[in-house]
Design a protein around this motif. Structure first.
Motif: not given
Ligand code: HBI
Ligand code: FE
Length: 295
Positions: A275-294
């Motif tokens: 989110x725009x309001x996050x303190x981002x220490x690292x923005x993930x590359x998202x590599x290997x993420x599955x799109x469903x299942x949260x």
């Protein structure tokens, strides 16, 4: 003889779910087999090696204070002799997952339920439910930390309240547990370190959570965390980073009732959202993420 596994599963309209047990038992220490002790030793040595320079340092020193070693599965009564005088916490042996309210009531009274049985050798790397290795190796060391010990009790008391408010409040609070007690990271003078029990008890995630470019690492914010769905079957897409255990304790001091009311009308965030309001220490590359299942 095989160690009896008393956590049964049952098919319901919600799928295959564990049959919860509420009984507090005596740890049946004499029933552990040579294979069980060996499983403990293998996991203990493996994790202790991986956790050098990765886990928060109090994690390892507290294991030493508790006299946890690879030599044998600890007796809960021996651990309690150190733990109880130090922070007032007491370990109790249980068969497995407890109903949420029962679990919260134990925490609110400084009793930590520990699953008495240990995984089978073919489950060293993954099992779906908590076993003794996860509970003892992962959760118990930080119960010796006075601030974290207070946070756990406050969490339990909050859980009892949330259970009375309703399922949405409970869901918000469960996310807090997940992203702190289970999968939390902490900033220290030496660098980013692990304190979450779900991470320290997993070889793969101990490395992934700190070193992989894939996940987000975002500064802890109570309401943000309470709005964020999570993964139960893969490594996390996002880890939330605290600066201190005091920060956690302070965040849980206010009454959550108005927060629950506010979040009731707010959308939840996907596990991988930044989110725009996050303190981002690292923005993930998202590599290997599955799109469903949260969840
Ligand atoms: N029971 N024994 C045990 N251990 C847990 O970690 C646990 C539980 N019951 C419920 C529960 N965790 C979760 O629902 C959390 O939300 C707290
Ligand atoms: Fe756990």
């Amino acid at each position: 003889m095989e160690t009896p596994r008393r956590v049964e599963h049952q098919m319901t309209d919600k799928g295959y779910v564990p049959v919860y047990t509420t009984t507090v038992i005596e740890q049946p220490w004499d029933t552990y087999t040579a294979v069980d002790h060996d499983t403990w030793a293998t996991l203990f040595k493996r994790q202790r090696e991986i956790l050098v320079g990765r886990a928060a340092k109090e994690f390892v020193t507290n294991q030493e204070r508790l006299h946890m070693t690879a030599d044998a599965i600890p007796r809960f009564s021996d651990l309690n002799r150190v733990l109880k005088p130090a922070t007032g916490w007491e370990l109790i042996a249980v068969e497995g997952l407890l109903p949420e309210l029962t679990f919260f009531e134990h925490l609110a009274n400084r009793r930590f339920p520990v699953t008495w049985w240990i995984r089978k050798p073919e489950q060293l790397d993954y099992l779906a439910e908590p076993d003794m290795f996860h509970d003892l190796f992962g959760h118990v060391p930080l119960l010796l930390n006075p601030v974290f010990a207070d946070y756990m009790q406050a969490y339990g008391a909050g859980g009892v309240k949330a259970a009375a408010i309703g399922p949405e409040a409970l869901q918000n609070l469960t996310r807090l547990y997940w992203y702190t007690v289970e999968f939390g990271l902490i900033r220290t003078d030496e660098g980013l370190r692990i304190y979450g029990a779900g991470i320290v008890s997993s070889k793969g995630e101990s490395i992934y959570s700190l070193e992989s470019p894939a996940p987000n690492r975002i500064g802890f914010d109570l309401e943000r965390v309470m709005q964020t769905r999570y993964r139960i079957d893969t490594y996390q897409k996002t880890y939330f980073v605290i600066d201190s255990y005091e920060e956690l304790m302070e965040a849980t001091r206010p009454d959550f009732t108005p927060i629950y009311a506010r979040l009731h009308d707010a959308p939840s965030h996907a596990a991988g959202d930044v989110l725009a309001t996050d303190t981002v220490w690292q923005r993930g590359s998202g590599e290997g993420w599955l799109n469903d299942g949260d969840v």
